[in-house]
Design a protein around this motif. Structure first.
Motif, PDB file in Angstrom:
ATOM      1  N   GLY A   9       0.994  -1.241  -0.095  1.00  0.00           N
ATOM      2  CA  GLY A   9       0.012  -0.103  -0.004  1.00  0.00           C
ATOM      3  C   GLY A   9       0.570   1.258   0.553  1.00  0.00           C
ATOM      4  N   LEU A  13       0.442   3.137  -6.175  1.00  0.00           N
ATOM      5  CA  LEU A  13      -1.093   3.532  -6.941  1.00  0.00           C
ATOM      6  C   LEU A  13      -1.424   2.602  -5.750  1.00  0.00           C
ATOM      7  CD1 LEU A  13      -3.838   2.682  -7.830  1.00  0.00           C
ATOM      8  CD2 LEU A  13      -3.762  -0.017  -8.225  1.00  0.00           C
ATOM      9  N   GLY A  14      -0.770   2.169  -3.849  1.00  0.00           N
ATOM     10  CA  GLY A  14      -1.666   2.685  -3.273  1.00  0.00           C
ATOM     11  C   GLY A  14      -1.151   4.046  -2.478  1.00  0.00           C
ATOM     12  N   VAL A  16      -0.973   6.974  -3.358  1.00  0.00           N
ATOM     13  CA  VAL A  16      -2.375   7.334  -3.878  1.00  0.00           C
ATOM     14  C   VAL A  16      -3.846   6.562  -3.224  1.00  0.00           C
ATOM     15  CG1 VAL A  16      -3.941   8.644  -5.628  1.00  0.00           C
ATOM     16  CG2 VAL A  16      -1.919   8.216  -5.719  1.00  0.00           C
ATOM     17  N   LEU A  17      -4.555   5.951  -3.792  1.00  0.00           N
ATOM     18  CA  LEU A  17      -5.331   5.283  -2.674  1.00  0.00           C
ATOM     19  C   LEU A  17      -5.824   5.286  -0.922  1.00  0.00           C
ATOM     20  CD1 LEU A  17      -7.981   2.958  -3.003  1.00  0.00           C
ATOM     21  CD2 LEU A  17      -6.506   1.547  -3.421  1.00  0.00           C
ATOM     22  N   SER A 172       2.112  10.958  -8.352  1.00  0.00           N
ATOM     23  CA  SER A 172       1.150   9.828  -6.775  1.00  0.00           C
ATOM     24  C   SER A 172       2.785  10.149  -5.505  1.00  0.00           C
ATOM     25  CB  SER A 172       2.069   8.587  -7.072  1.00  0.00           C
ATOM     26  OG  SER A 172       2.462   7.664  -5.440  1.00  0.00           O
ATOM     27  N   ARG A 209      -5.289   8.048 -10.183  1.00  0.00           N
ATOM     28  CA  ARG A 209      -5.761   8.234  -9.762  1.00  0.00           C
ATOM     29  C   ARG A 209      -7.129   7.793 -10.221  1.00  0.00           C
ATOM     30  NH1 ARG A 209      -5.505  12.479  -5.881  1.00  0.00           N
ATOM     31  NH2 ARG A 209      -3.313  13.243  -5.660  1.00  0.00           N
ATOM     32  N   ALA A 212      -7.350   3.788  -8.221  1.00  0.00           N
ATOM     33  CA  ALA A 212      -7.852   4.071  -7.504  1.00  0.00           C
ATOM     34  C   ALA A 212      -9.242   3.870  -7.206  1.00  0.00           C
ATOM     35  CB  ALA A 212      -7.345   4.898  -6.916  1.00  0.00           C
ATOM     36  N   ARG A 213      -9.741   4.988  -8.320  1.00  0.00           N
ATOM     37  CA  ARG A 213     -11.437   4.994  -7.991  1.00  0.00           C
ATOM     38  C   ARG A 213     -11.940   4.235  -8.164  1.00  0.00           C
ATOM     39  NH1 ARG A 213     -13.266   7.685 -12.103  1.00  0.00           N
ATOM     40  NH2 ARG A 213     -15.194   7.794 -11.509  1.00  0.00           N
TER      41      ARG A 213
END
Length: 311
Positions: A9, A13-14, A16-17, A172, A209, A212-213
């Protein structure tokens, strides 16, 4: 609100998520070994609904403890990309596939998995024919093979769904400059020129993003989406490398590029992708390729450093 475990995470990606999930009120635990010594989650350490485990998802006891009382599991931990997996093949297999085997053995049946796969599995594609979720899977890299094998296991075990993500781009907190769009904009900003190998090879793209969405969308629609796989990318961005350079040049007019008359790209992926299936269930990206390029130009006014790759 949900209890969520995200392995890896603190990655591109993580990073941002995780803040998105925390802002929505979810309780998020991140399990990450901080391979790149990144500090991308420092800004959320003040959140009471955030927990961090500095550990390895391949360690069974660590993973077993992390899974306790979690409703959703997002297995983001992976060695990502063709070059990195070729550099350390053992770590690629143990992280991208064997850790998923362990996870599936340890998780309870009611725990839900949302897995980030890749459309790299389509390999060299089918010419002008769009690759759908039912197209042949013919990965040409160790990265693609390990991810597709993990996807197969996850879907077979049930109570899960997977995204076959397009090549991600955008800013990110755990920045990566080696991803294709990010790399090309970096070169355009700093070098103002580049030579393209096999410039007609096509990829699909997606802002980080929006990736993540997609996880948040899948949580909200899990019961209707589970048991299936979904291509997830920008339907307006099935572009060749030369096409991508032309779009970048619209933002950086003095950027010049040319295709090399000889030489090859070791990454032979070349495919166009249909994202119709995920669009049909109601998800659509918010960020365009132009949005990402404008964002990246700002990013590169701040950073110029090789630590932002993954090699």
């Amino acid at each position: 609100m949900s209890e969520i475990l995200i392995t890896g995470g603190a990655g591109y990606l993580g990073s941002v998520l995780v803040p998105m999930l925390l802002e929505l009120g979810h309780n998020v635990t991140v399990l990450d070994n901080f391979l790149y010594k990144q500090s991308s989650l420092l800004d959320v350490c003040n959140r009471k609904n955030f927990n961090i485990i500095n550990g390895d998802c391949r360690d069974e006891e660590t993973l077993k403890n992390a899974l306790i009382d979690k409703e959703f599991i997002f297995p983001l931990a992976a060695l990502v990309g063709f070059p990195l997996c070729e550099k350390d093949k053992i770590a690629a297999k143990t992280t991208n596939f064997e850790a998923v085997e362990t996870l599936l053995r340890l998780r309870a049946d009611e725990q839900k998995i949302i897995f980030p796969c890749t459309n790299s599995g389509y390999g060299i594609g089918q010419g002008d024919k769009l690759c759908t979720e039912e197209s042949p899977i013919e990965p040409i890299s160790l990265y693609g093979r390990t991810k597709m094998a993990a996807e197969k296991l996850i879907l077979e075990e049930g109570n899960s769904l997977t995204f076959r993500f397009a090549t991600l781009f955008g800013a990110s907190p755990r920045m990566r400059t080696d991803l294709l769009v990010n790399d090309f904009v970096y070169r355009a900003v700093f070098d103002r020129s580049m030579i393209i190998f096999e410039g007609n090879f096509i990829r699909n793209f997606l802002h980080v993003r929006d990736a993540a969405r997609a996880f948040i969308f899948a949580m909200d629609h899990f019961e209707s989406m589970k048991g299936d796989k979904y291509n997830c990318g920008l339907s307006t961005a099935n572009l060749s490398k030369l096409d991508l350079c032309r779009v970048i040049k619209n933002h950086i007019p003095d950027f010049s590029f040319t295709q090399a008359p000889v030489g090859t790209d070791p990454d032979k992926r070349n495919y166009i992708v249909s994202n119709e299936k995920i669009e049909a269930v109601g998800f659509s990206p918010l960020y365009t390729l132009d949005d990402g390029i404008e964002e990246l130009i700002k990013v590169y006014s701040i950073i110029k450093n090789t630590v932002y790759g993954n090699m």
